[in-house]
Design an enzyme around this catalytic site. Structure first.
Site, PDB file in Angstrom:
ATOM      1  N   HIS A 171      77.032 -15.892   3.126  1.00  0.00           N
ATOM      2  CA  HIS A 171      76.709 -14.544   3.599  1.00  0.00           C
ATOM      3  C   HIS A 171      75.207 -14.500   3.841  1.00  0.00           C
ATOM      4  O   HIS A 171      74.411 -14.781   2.962  1.00  0.00           O
ATOM      5  CB  HIS A 171      77.103 -13.473   2.574  1.00  0.00           C
ATOM      6  N   CYS A 172      74.829 -14.123   5.059  1.00  0.00           N
ATOM      7  CA  CYS A 172      73.417 -14.124   5.449  1.00  0.00           C
ATOM      8  C   CYS A 172      72.916 -12.687   5.558  1.00  0.00           C
ATOM      9  O   CYS A 172      73.398 -11.915   6.393  1.00  0.00           O
ATOM     10  CB  CYS A 172      73.240 -14.852   6.773  1.00  0.00           C
ATOM     11  N   VAL A 173      71.953 -12.343   4.733  1.00  0.00           N
ATOM     12  CA  VAL A 173      71.396 -10.989   4.756  1.00  0.00           C
ATOM     13  C   VAL A 173      70.638 -10.739   6.052  1.00  0.00           C
ATOM     14  O   VAL A 173      70.530  -9.597   6.512  1.00  0.00           O
ATOM     15  CB  VAL A 173      70.487 -10.767   3.530  1.00  0.00           C
ATOM     16  N   ASN A 176      73.195  -9.645   8.406  1.00  0.00           N
ATOM     17  CA  ASN A 176      74.032  -8.578   7.840  1.00  0.00           C
ATOM     18  C   ASN A 176      75.510  -8.874   8.063  1.00  0.00           C
ATOM     19  O   ASN A 176      76.307  -7.990   8.398  1.00  0.00           O
ATOM     20  CB  ASN A 176      73.678  -7.218   8.462  1.00  0.00           C
ATOM     21  N   ASN A 177      75.871 -10.139   7.860  1.00  0.00           N
ATOM     22  CA  ASN A 177      77.237 -10.560   8.120  1.00  0.00           C
ATOM     23  C   ASN A 177      77.474 -11.895   7.429  1.00  0.00           C
ATOM     24  O   ASN A 177      76.522 -12.594   7.062  1.00  0.00           O
ATOM     25  CB  ASN A 177      77.460 -10.702   9.628  1.00  0.00           C
TER      26      ASN A 177
END
Length: 371
Positions: A171-173, A176-177
């Site tokens: 999950h990559c901040v 945002n996904n």
């Protein structure tokens, strides 16, 4: 009587409702929810990334236009930079808005009937078929209690998105996904193009700064510009210096990140699989074995000699992730080949069939052939 100021969520809700009404009036009821779909993914980190891309790109373009003017070299540099930054930004937005892959509601592993009566899901459905079975940390079938669904191979539950993601990488901040099966290709190509664009922008900015130092060092002195009334030049110098430092830092970080994902692609791994490994075992009779389990048929009885069960070799791994056509490996795209719920592996096919499958996948690589 005490009046309470409206909270931030209330203000956001009112703003979203107003935006939806405006979209309905402008585009019709079909596009009523368009503002909500667009704005709900624009978190602070996403806005920051967009702002950084635009700042470095705009500053480098301004420097290139002044430094190289309308020469062939200047037009070539601005054209290449615009192309790479544009494709990188397009792939970034694809990462943000593209669904990484959901587990279908009707998904059932093979042989589900054998485990329907098992309340704790400790027995893997389809165990009697043999082959590779991914397990939980404490053993047992991979069943998500939060989603109340069986998890296909390489699927993981994301606590941030609160759902299971097919072939989840991480999950990559910053997008945002989640990065998963349906948007990993866009994430990989985004890293490539934005890394090239950042390195190119750094080269333009560094070349301009070097030229000033060699030919007229006084132009780099802010006090000199202020004393000579060059106020506009002061702001430009500060912006160019900030963009130079920023592009250098981004280039180093992005090169390292892109190199890391090149390693993952070559080995057909995800970030989760690299750090946690693939908890699996070979259970049941070996495929192709007789009633007594005799006869190996070239199949592997264990995973002791297998470092990663989903690796098909370098060329075949590249084909699996980037596609069959070599010339289109870096073309804009989103999904990885396949449905994200089943993957070729050593244990389920055995060494003999695995080697044959590897040779087949590699032979399917073409320069410009059809998929």
């Amino acid at each position: 009587m005490v009046h309470h100021a409206p909270s931030m969520p209330d203000i956001q809700t009112e703003a979203m409702d107003l935006a939806e009404k405006g979209a309905k009036l402008a585009f019709g009821s079909r596009f009523k929810r368009l503002p909500r779909l667009v704005l709900r993914k624009l978190s602070l980190p996403v806005i920051l990334v967009i702002a950084l891309i635009w700042f470095v790109y705009a500053t480098a373009m301004a420097v290139a236009a002044r430094w190289m003017e309308r020469s062939v070299q200047g037009m070539l540099n601005t054209g290449v930079l615009t192309f790479n930054a544009g494709i990188g930004f397009l792939m970034y937005m694809c990462c943000v808005y593209r669904d990484p892959g959901r587990v279908p509601a009707a998904y059932r592993p093979p042989g589900l009937g054998d485990a329907e009566s098992n309340d704790d899901h400790s027995i893997m459905p389809g165990a009697h078929h043999g082959g590779l079975q991914e397990l939980k940390r404490k053993g047992g079938a991979r069943y998500c209690k939060k989603c109340a669904k069986y998890k296909p191979p390489r699927t993981h539950h994301c606590r941030v998105c609160n759902r299971c993601v097919l072939r989840m990488d991480h999950h990559c901040v910053w997008v945002n996904n989640c990065v998963g099966h349906r948007n990993y290709k866009s994430f990989f190509t985004f890293l490539f193009y934005i890394t090239v664009a950042c390195c190119h922008a750094f080269g333009i900015l560094a070349g301009d700064a070097y030229g000033r130092i060699v030919h007229d060092p006084s132009k780099l002195d802010i006090h000199h510009r202020v004393n000579h009334g060059e106020d506009d030049g002061v702001a430009a110098s500060v912006a160019e210096m900030a963009a130079l430092i920023l592009s250098l830092c981004l280039s180093v970080a992005l090169c390292l990140l892109f190199g890391w994902h090149c390693y993952l692609v070559v080995n057909n791994k995800t970030t989760i699989e690299h750090y946690e490994g693939v908890r699996s075992r070979v259970v049941g009779p070996k495929p192709g074995a007789g009633e007594n389990g005799a006869g190996d048929g070239g199949y592997a009885p264990s995973l002791d000699k297998v470092s990663h069960p989903y690796s098909l070799g370098v060329r075949a791994n590249l084909r699996e992730i980037l596609g069959r056509r070599v010339a289109c490996w870096l073309a804009p795209g989103c999904s990885i080949a396949g449905d994200g719920m089943s993957f070729a592996n050593v244990a389920s096919m055995g060494y003999a069939r695995w080697a044959k499958e590897k040779a087949l996948r590699e032979s399917e690589l073409t320069l410009m052939g059809e998929d």
